[in-house]
Write an enzyme that holds these catalytic residues in place. Sequence first.
Site, PDB file in Angstrom:
ATOM      1  N   HIS A 133       2.224   1.333  -8.977  1.00  0.00           N
ATOM      2  CA  HIS A 133       3.846   1.055  -8.505  1.00  0.00           C
ATOM      3  C   HIS A 133       4.133  -0.016  -8.607  1.00  0.00           C
ATOM      4  CE1 HIS A 133       7.880   1.737  -7.202  1.00  0.00           C
ATOM      5  NE2 HIS A 133       7.793   3.068  -7.657  1.00  0.00           N
ATOM      6  N   ASP A 210      -0.689   0.848  -0.474  1.00  0.00           N
ATOM      7  CA  ASP A 210       0.094   1.420  -0.580  1.00  0.00           C
ATOM      8  C   ASP A 210       0.565   3.688  -0.698  1.00  0.00           C
ATOM      9  OD1 ASP A 210       2.916   2.786  -1.246  1.00  0.00           O
ATOM     10  OD2 ASP A 210       3.048   1.679  -3.170  1.00  0.00           O
ATOM     11  N   GLN A 213       2.773   8.035  -0.915  1.00  0.00           N
ATOM     12  CA  GLN A 213       2.245   8.929  -1.635  1.00  0.00           C
ATOM     13  C   GLN A 213       1.545   9.874  -0.880  1.00  0.00           C
ATOM     14  OE1 GLN A 213       3.885  10.426  -3.725  1.00  0.00           O
ATOM     15  NE2 GLN A 213       5.353   8.655  -4.999  1.00  0.00           N
ATOM     16  N   LYS A 236      10.391   9.461   1.897  1.00  0.00           N
ATOM     17  CA  LYS A 236       9.653  10.279   0.746  1.00  0.00           C
ATOM     18  C   LYS A 236       8.648  11.436   1.923  1.00  0.00           C
ATOM     19  CE  LYS A 236       8.504   7.452  -2.320  1.00  0.00           C
ATOM     20  NZ  LYS A 236       8.351   7.285  -3.502  1.00  0.00           N
ATOM     21  N   CYS A 376       8.308   3.910 -12.532  1.00  0.00           N
ATOM     22  CA  CYS A 376       8.529   2.656 -11.595  1.00  0.00           C
ATOM     23  C   CYS A 376       6.424   2.052 -12.268  1.00  0.00           C
ATOM     24  CB  CYS A 376       8.066   2.372 -10.367  1.00  0.00           C
ATOM     25  SG  CYS A 376      10.188   2.406  -9.808  1.00  0.00           S
TER      26      CYS A 376
HETATM   27  N1  PMP Z   1       4.848   3.342  -3.810  1.00  0.00           N
HETATM   28  C1  PMP Z   1       4.920   4.258  -4.597  1.00  0.00           C
HETATM   29  C2  PMP Z   1       3.066   4.562  -4.818  1.00  0.00           C
HETATM   30  C3  PMP Z   1       6.114   5.396  -5.038  1.00  0.00           C
HETATM   31  O1  PMP Z   1       5.786   6.450  -5.594  1.00  0.00           O
HETATM   32  C4  PMP Z   1       6.661   5.152  -4.291  1.00  0.00           C
HETATM   33  C5  PMP Z   1       8.539   4.958  -4.901  1.00  0.00           C
HETATM   34  N2  PMP Z   1       8.519   6.257  -5.983  1.00  0.00           N
HETATM   35  C6  PMP Z   1       6.633   3.205  -3.557  1.00  0.00           C
HETATM   36  C7  PMP Z   1       6.047   2.657  -3.252  1.00  0.00           C
HETATM   37  C8  PMP Z   1       8.570   2.644  -3.236  1.00  0.00           C
HETATM   38  O2  PMP Z   1       8.930   3.415  -2.309  1.00  0.00           O
HETATM   39  P1  PMP Z   1      10.650   2.575  -2.169  1.00  0.00           P
HETATM   40  O3  PMP Z   1      11.118   2.943  -3.114  1.00  0.00           O
HETATM   41  O4  PMP Z   1      10.968   3.679  -0.790  1.00  0.00           O
HETATM   42  O5  PMP Z   1      10.391   1.123  -0.879  1.00  0.00           O
END
Ligand code: PMP
Length: 430
Positions: A133, A210, A213, A236, A376
């Site tokens: 991401h 990270d 998910q 999430k 993203c």
């Molecule tokens: N890493 C991953 C794998 C994600 O799926 C996301 C959210 N789509 C993020 C980071 C970013 O999370 P946040 O917007 O809550 O900071």
Amino acid sequence: MSAAKTVDQSALLPESLRDDFPILSRDILEGHPLVFLDNAASTQRPRQVIDAISNVYEHDYANVHRGIHTLSERSTELYELAREKVRAFVGAKHAREVIFTPGTTASINLVARSWGGANLQPGDEILTTVMEHHSNLVPWQQIAAETGAVLRHVPITEDGRLDMAAFDQLLSERTKLVAVCSISNTLGTINPIDEITSKAHAAGALVLVDAAQSVPHMPVDVLKSDVDFLAFSGHKMLGPSGVGILYGKESLLDAMPPFLGGGSMINEVRLDSFTPAELPAKFEAGTPPIAPAIGMSAAIDYLNHIGLEAIHRHEQVLTQLAYDALSQIEGLRILGPAPKHRAGLVSFAFERIHAHEFAQVLNDQFGVAVRAGHHCTQPLHALLGISASTRASFYFYNQPENVDCLLEGISAVQSMFAPQGRRRRRKHNS
Ligand code: PMP
């Protein structure tokens, strides 16, 4: 025949759980109850979490830590209880290793700025992957540019898994940190975190995971996996937006300089200098996300009650169902690996239909909420030769019938945009 009818019911969680989520009984379209398949972006909240948040504002709210009055003591107690819940949830040793942040992005930026700023030298390497991401790419690009460190990227295999042979080659004594997602938010790939940490540590590198998910969807144990830093978000995992977590090993967090400066993160301030507070306050400058953290605590109670193993099993059933049916559709390309290597999401791209148009019709005509775009992960999409994809992502309140709705919508959209599209038998991986 309905795909839903072919499913092993014993692996599924009860449909009645859906009743805990007020928003899921909302009609988006007359005659089409909401089919919410955008859980990888943000889940919905059960009544228990909504009540916990309104309760704290109605009965227990004041700023935390500094007050000596009843309400401040009460909200401090609930806020610190939330920290303890998170600690137990991810299997950390000490509550002081759990830092409340605004979310995964903020947690990763904290490590990049604080640990990276203090430790990276010109020529040091940060090893990340092409499936990250943007949150786990851009902060490293920024700190690499500032420190002269070099960013390297582990590629993926043909079927969308991490190329571990390439990982072995890229990992060297120059690698100072491996920054990797535990589950790709686009491919759904589950990465071998235990293997990555053990190899990285043998090479002298730290590992940041990270876990945005994974923490909401399967058991995560930071001690067992021996991760150095773990980042995830409350929104999430049934919790509110505005709160997330950075877990870090105590010795690492202790040695890192504070990230943001201000109230709460200090021990003593003089006009021209300060001394930082102990953990975890050192990394929680200003008023923290008090009610969101308490909401997250209620979300953890709810998830523990259902059980993360059971949630994962349920999602595996839905994923297998969706994958099998989608792989029969001509002109549709599934991104990422076979179900046994993936978590509860399936992204796909059509040859002739743009993801945005597709998602719009699914929403407007079938009440099915999916996400369309680059999720993203622009570099990953570029690598796959597409600019956008459609993603259906599941949670335990989805049922096989929701997958049927998705398939019904896809079939209708296909005949709308590409009447020549036909179903086919052959499997199709990316
Ligand atoms: N890493 C991953 C794998 C994600 O799926 C996301 C959210 N789509 C993020 C980071 C970013 O999370 P946040 O917007 O809550 O900071």
